[in-house]
Structure formats: C-alpha cells, structure tokens
Write a protein that holds these residues in place. Structure first.
Motif, PDB file in Angstrom:
ATOM      1  N   SER A  37       0.855  -1.187   0.000  1.00 30.95           N
ATOM      2  CA  SER A  37       0.000   0.000   0.000  1.00 30.95           C
ATOM      3  C   SER A  37       0.888   1.233   0.000  1.00 30.95           C
ATOM      4  CB  SER A  37      -0.912   0.010   1.222  1.00 30.95           C
ATOM      5  OG  SER A  37      -0.135   0.012   2.404  1.00 30.95           O
ATOM      6  N   ALA A  38       0.357   2.303  -0.541  1.00 27.44           N
ATOM      7  CA  ALA A  38       1.166   3.504  -0.736  1.00 27.44           C
ATOM      8  C   ALA A  38       1.161   4.380   0.508  1.00 27.44           C
ATOM      9  CB  ALA A  38       0.649   4.282  -1.950  1.00 27.44           C
ATOM     10  N   ASP A  39       1.765   3.886   1.575  1.00 28.64           N
ATOM     11  CA  ASP A  39       1.897   4.748   2.754  1.00 28.64           C
ATOM     12  C   ASP A  39       3.293   5.357   2.771  1.00 28.64           C
ATOM     13  OD1 ASP A  39       3.749   2.965   4.172  1.00 28.64           O
ATOM     14  OD2 ASP A  39       2.002   1.648   4.337  1.00 28.64           O
ATOM     15  N   LEU A  40       3.468   6.320   3.638  1.00 31.80           N
ATOM     16  CA  LEU A  40       4.721   7.068   3.610  1.00 31.80           C
ATOM     17  C   LEU A  40       5.924   6.193   3.936  1.00 31.80           C
ATOM     18  CD1 LEU A  40       3.759  10.488   5.229  1.00 31.80           C
ATOM     19  CD2 LEU A  40       4.395  10.029   2.861  1.00 31.80           C
ATOM     20  N   ASP A  41       5.760   5.256   4.850  1.00 33.53           N
ATOM     21  CA  ASP A  41       6.894   4.393   5.188  1.00 33.53           C
ATOM     22  C   ASP A  41       7.323   3.579   3.971  1.00 33.53           C
ATOM     23  OD1 ASP A  41       8.737   3.131   7.196  1.00 33.53           O
ATOM     24  OD2 ASP A  41       7.632   1.352   6.547  1.00 33.53           O
ATOM     25  N   ALA A  42       6.348   3.023   3.264  1.00 32.14           N
ATOM     26  CA  ALA A  42       6.682   2.225   2.075  1.00 32.14           C
ATOM     27  C   ALA A  42       7.346   3.089   1.006  1.00 32.14           C
ATOM     28  CB  ALA A  42       5.426   1.559   1.525  1.00 32.14           C
ATOM     29  N   ILE A  43       6.868   4.298   0.853  1.00 32.29           N
ATOM     30  CA  ILE A  43       7.457   5.204  -0.144  1.00 32.29           C
ATOM     31  C   ILE A  43       8.896   5.540   0.221  1.00 32.29           C
ATOM     32  CG2 ILE A  43       7.326   7.573  -1.012  1.00 32.29           C
ATOM     33  CD1 ILE A  43       4.263   7.256  -0.880  1.00 32.29           C
ATOM     34  N   ARG A  44       9.112   5.805   1.515  1.00 29.60           N
ATOM     35  CA  ARG A  44      10.488   6.086   1.957  1.00 29.60           C
ATOM     36  C   ARG A  44      11.394   4.871   1.739  1.00 29.60           C
ATOM     37  NH1 ARG A  44       8.355   8.962   6.925  1.00 29.60           N
ATOM     38  NH2 ARG A  44       8.888  11.148   6.687  1.00 29.60           N
ATOM     39  N   ARG A  45      10.893   3.695   2.096  1.00 34.98           N
ATOM     40  CA  ARG A  45      11.705   2.486   1.944  1.00 34.98           C
ATOM     41  C   ARG A  45      12.065   2.253   0.482  1.00 34.98           C
ATOM     42  NH1 ARG A  45      12.444  -1.251   6.018  1.00 34.98           N
ATOM     43  NH2 ARG A  45      11.887  -0.330   8.017  1.00 34.98           N
ATOM     44  N   HIS A  46      11.088   2.459  -0.376  1.00 35.05           N
ATOM     45  CA  HIS A  46      11.343   2.303  -1.814  1.00 35.05           C
ATOM     46  C   HIS A  46      12.521   3.188  -2.229  1.00 35.05           C
ATOM     47  CE1 HIS A  46      10.139   1.908  -6.162  1.00 35.05           C
ATOM     48  NE2 HIS A  46      10.757   3.081  -6.202  1.00 35.05           N
ATOM     49  N   ASN A  47      12.444   4.451  -1.854  1.00 38.85           N
ATOM     50  CA  ASN A  47      13.496   5.378  -2.272  1.00 38.85           C
ATOM     51  C   ASN A  47      14.832   5.071  -1.606  1.00 38.85           C
ATOM     52  OD1 ASN A  47      14.218   7.923  -3.745  1.00 38.85           O
ATOM     53  ND2 ASN A  47      14.717   8.569  -1.652  1.00 38.85           N
ATOM     54  N   LEU A  48      14.802   4.633  -0.356  1.00 36.98           N
ATOM     55  CA  LEU A  48      16.060   4.322   0.327  1.00 36.98           C
ATOM     56  C   LEU A  48      16.785   3.162  -0.335  1.00 36.98           C
ATOM     57  CD1 LEU A  48      15.098   4.863   4.069  1.00 36.98           C
ATOM     58  CD2 LEU A  48      16.821   6.113   2.759  1.00 36.98           C
ATOM     59  N   VAL A  49      16.031   2.206  -0.834  1.00 36.52           N
ATOM     60  CA  VAL A  49      16.682   1.110  -1.561  1.00 36.52           C
ATOM     61  C   VAL A  49      17.315   1.634  -2.848  1.00 36.52           C
ATOM     62  CG1 VAL A  49      16.302  -1.057  -2.791  1.00 36.52           C
ATOM     63  CG2 VAL A  49      15.228  -0.689  -0.568  1.00 36.52           C
ATOM     64  N   VAL A  50      16.576   2.492  -3.542  1.00 39.21           N
ATOM     65  CA  VAL A  50      17.143   3.075  -4.766  1.00 39.21           C
ATOM     66  C   VAL A  50      18.418   3.849  -4.426  1.00 39.21           C
ATOM     67  CG1 VAL A  50      16.758   4.664  -6.678  1.00 39.21           C
ATOM     68  CG2 VAL A  50      14.882   3.230  -5.867  1.00 39.21           C
ATOM     69  N   GLU A  51      18.389   4.601  -3.349  1.00 34.26           N
ATOM     70  CA  GLU A  51      19.572   5.381  -2.971  1.00 34.26           C
ATOM     71  C   GLU A  51      20.713   4.471  -2.522  1.00 34.26           C
ATOM     72  OE1 GLU A  51      18.582   8.537  -0.335  1.00 34.26           O
ATOM     73  OE2 GLU A  51      17.484   9.637  -1.884  1.00 34.26           O
ATOM     74  N   ALA A  52      20.366   3.349  -1.909  1.00 32.76           N
ATOM     75  CA  ALA A  52      21.404   2.402  -1.498  1.00 32.76           C
ATOM     76  C   ALA A  52      22.103   1.794  -2.712  1.00 32.76           C
ATOM     77  CB  ALA A  52      20.802   1.300  -0.630  1.00 32.76           C
ATOM     78  N   ALA A  53      21.416   1.772  -3.822  1.00 34.49           N
ATOM     79  CA  ALA A  53      22.018   1.238  -5.051  1.00 34.49           C
ATOM     80  C   ALA A  53      22.881   2.278  -5.755  1.00 34.49           C
ATOM     81  CB  ALA A  53      20.918   0.751  -5.996  1.00 34.49           C
ATOM     82  N   THR A  54      22.846   3.498  -5.252  1.00 33.28           N
ATOM     83  CA  THR A  54      23.571   4.592  -5.894  1.00 33.28           C
ATOM     84  C   THR A  54      24.982   4.724  -5.317  1.00 33.28           C
ATOM     85  OG1 THR A  54      21.465   5.762  -6.149  1.00 33.28           O
ATOM     86  CG2 THR A  54      23.474   7.052  -6.425  1.00 33.28           C
ATOM     87  N   THR A  55      25.947   4.765  -6.175  1.00 34.50           N
ATOM     88  CA  THR A  55      27.334   4.981  -5.759  1.00 34.50           C
ATOM     89  C   THR A  55      27.904   6.146  -6.564  1.00 34.50           C
ATOM     90  OG1 THR A  55      28.395   3.589  -7.432  1.00 34.50           O
ATOM     91  CG2 THR A  55      27.520   2.482  -5.468  1.00 34.50           C
ATOM     92  N   ASP A  56      29.161   6.455  -6.296  1.00 36.33           N
ATOM     93  CA  ASP A  56      29.774   7.550  -7.056  1.00 36.33           C
ATOM     94  C   ASP A  56      29.775   7.261  -8.558  1.00 36.33           C
ATOM     95  OD1 ASP A  56      30.223   8.921  -4.759  1.00 36.33           O
ATOM     96  OD2 ASP A  56      32.367   8.474  -4.629  1.00 36.33           O
ATOM     97  N   ALA A  57      29.871   5.995  -8.887  1.00 36.46           N
ATOM     98  CA  ALA A  57      29.992   5.644 -10.303  1.00 36.46           C
ATOM     99  C   ALA A  57      28.713   5.074 -10.902  1.00 36.46           C
ATOM    100  CB  ALA A  57      31.125   4.634 -10.487  1.00 36.46           C
ATOM    101  N   ILE A  58      27.792   4.640 -10.052  1.00 34.31           N
ATOM    102  CA  ILE A  58      26.585   3.966 -10.555  1.00 34.31           C
ATOM    103  C   ILE A  58      25.342   4.764 -10.164  1.00 34.31           C
ATOM    104  CG2 ILE A  58      25.121   1.911 -10.333  1.00 34.31           C
ATOM    105  CD1 ILE A  58      27.682   0.292  -9.918  1.00 34.31           C
TER     106      ILE A  58
END
Lengths: 80, 238
Positions: free
Chosen positions: B47-68
């Motif tokens: 469900s689209a609650d704020l916690d789920a939205i934050r978690r979604h983005n945090l995973v995307v950010e965790a996949a982000t590195t200086d080169a990727i």
C-alpha cells in the motif's frame, strides 16, 4: 536499511523541509514503469493521495507553511 | 511469492547483505537480460503509505554509488513471480543499459519556480469584475457573465504565468550551460506556480550548479526558487 550514500546526503539543504513532498511526488509519479500485465502501478495519483492524508497538500502549500516564520511543520490534514 | 521491483542496476551490482526494503523484506538481486534488478519478495503489492514510499526510495539510494546511478522504478511495480518480470525487462534491456551509461555519475536536482506576486494577482482575479460600462437598456452585468469574465481572467493569467515560467527556465538553463546534462520542464499548475524543472547534473558539478542557482535566485527577487536534491533520476526515466 543502509545509510544514504554520501553523494545523496541532503543534510543541511536550506530547503530540506521540501524533501518529503518532493520525494512523494517523484516516487509516485515518476520512474520506470514496467509495461504489460505485470504492472500493478499506482495509476491514479489522486486516489493514492487520498490514502496519504499527510500529503494532502501541494509542495507549494507545504513550502509556504514550512517557510513561514515560526512554522516548521506541515499541519496534518492540510488541504488545497 | 511475488516480486517487488525497486530499481534497475548494471550487471553484477548487487545489494549489500543486510539491506531491507518495504516491510523489512530483504533486498536481493534478480539478474535478467544482463541487468541486476533490486527486488524483494512480497506476497502482494504494497500500500502507498509514507513508510513504504520512503523504503522504496532508500533502496534506490542504497544502489547509488559515485559511479553507478540506477534507474529508479515508480512505486508499486510488483509481479506475481519473477518470470513475469523477465519479458518486459528483456524487451527494453538495451534501452536500460544505455540509460545506465548515460546517467553514471549524475543525479537529479528539482527546481520549482513560484511567483511571489501571485497573492495579489489571485485576489484580483478572484475579486469582483470591473464595473461594467454603461450598457443602455441591458442593465448591470448578469451573474453568469461576471462568472465567465472571472474564469477568462484566470485562464489568461494562467497562460501568462506559463509563458513567463518557460522564459525564466530558458534563461536559467542558459546560465547553467554545460552543468546540466539533461533537462525536463513541466508546467506547475498551481496558483503560484510558474514551472517545475528537473536537471540531471554530474557529481563533480554539484557545487557550481548550486552556486549558479543561488546567484540566479539572488537576481530574481520577484520569484521564489525552490531547489531540492540530489535525487535518483526519477524524472528522466518516466
């Protein structure tokens, strides 16, 4: 969840109050959509927003409120 | 069990072992068509609650590195099983690989341009219509006509704001020059809004980009210019 990578650190941004509203706008309304029958997307943003009462305000309204003197939060249930 | 998809990463770029996503579900790589998809096992779409939205983005950010810079998925992308993800991903795999190359080392900044003089203009647009000119036997303006005139003034003002927003965005873009790799401009359809802009900026250019935007803001007191970021490049994969 692992800490945010340093390149994405927004701490100290003078408009960091905007981050929540900006985040919701992006995550719900933008990004890759996998087309086809595998997609169960949140298609109707308006409907989503109904479930996100805290976000029943636009970025603009949030900004006006958060940047107002003496105000640091978005009143829950604020609507446009 | 179903699969929830957070982002598309280059081959062999896998999540750290302890990474948790929506509903504390472990995040794991799913290799498809030469890409590494960061996914979680979820029994049903979240469900689209704020916690789920934050978690979604945090995973995307965790996949982000200086080169990727991964390609972020829109919230809610879920499939009943991994096999059902394979076909649509494989179909566009070349596009995704090209975008991963284009976005490497860059992230998105968001800009919203607001008109600080809009309050007075709003009052004017919402207020009573100007006194009608003498109309002989026709008498004073009817309520319906007054309403239509108010609507017409608002539409005219909306068009004027949109045109102004595009002009400001073009000037800002000129100032930023090569600091911006890509740009996305959209109308900001609110009473104060001029335009919403997304810029893709290389990491090495973050500082001069912010400085240029700050200088532009200082020279434009009639505008409120709101900067946010850096973000994963959501606006450039839509």
């Amino acid at each position: 969840v692992t800490p945010r990578p340093s390149g994405l650190d927004r701490t100290g941004d003078p408009v960091d109050e905007l981050s929540l509203a900006e985040l919701v706008n992006r995550v719900l309304d933008k990004g890759v959509v996998i087309t086809g029958d595998v997609t169960i997307s949140v298609a109707g943003v308006d409907l989503v927003y109904l479930g996100l009462r805290v976000m029943l305000t636009s970025v603009e309204t949030a900004t006006n409120r958060t940047l107002a003197p003496g105000s640091t939060t978005i009143p829950p249930g604020s609507t446009r | 069990m179903g699969r929830y998809l957070y982002c598309i990463a280059p081959p062999r770029h896998v999540p750290p072992p302890a990474l948790q996503g929506i509903a504390d579900a472990p995040v794991e790589a799913l290799p498809i068509a030469g890409l590494s998809l960061w996914t979680s096992h979820l029994a049903a779409p979240p469900s689209a609650d704020l916690d789920a939205i934050r978690r979604h983005n945090l995973v995307v950010e965790a996949a982000t590195t200086d080169a990727i810079t991964p390609l972020p998925l829109r919230f809610g992308q879920w499939a009943a099983d991994a096999d059902r993800l394979a076909a649509p991903i494989a179909e566009r795999a070349e596009d995704y690989l090209r975008l991963l190359g284009d976005f490497a080392g860059a992230l998105e900044f968001g800009l919203r341009l607001l008109d600080t003089g809009a309050d007075a203009a709003d009052s004017e647009a919402d207020g009573p219509a100007p006194a009608p000119a003498p109309t002989g036997s026709h008498g004073p303006a009817a309520p319906g006509r007054t309403h239509l005139e108010t609507v017409a003034r608002k539409l005219h003002r909306r068009d004027a704001l949109s045109e102004r927003g595009e002009a400001v965005a073009a000037e800002l873009r000129r100032r930023l020059g090569s600091l911006v790799r890509r740009e996305s401009v959209a109308p900001l359809p609110t009473s104060h809004g001029l335009v919403s802009i997304a810029h893709l900026v290389g990491r090495h250019d973050f500082s001069p980009y912010r400085q240029t935007v700050a200088a532009f803001r200082g020279e434009s007191p009639e505008l409120r210019l709101l900067l946010s970021g850096p973000w994963p490049p959501y606006s450039f994969v839509t």
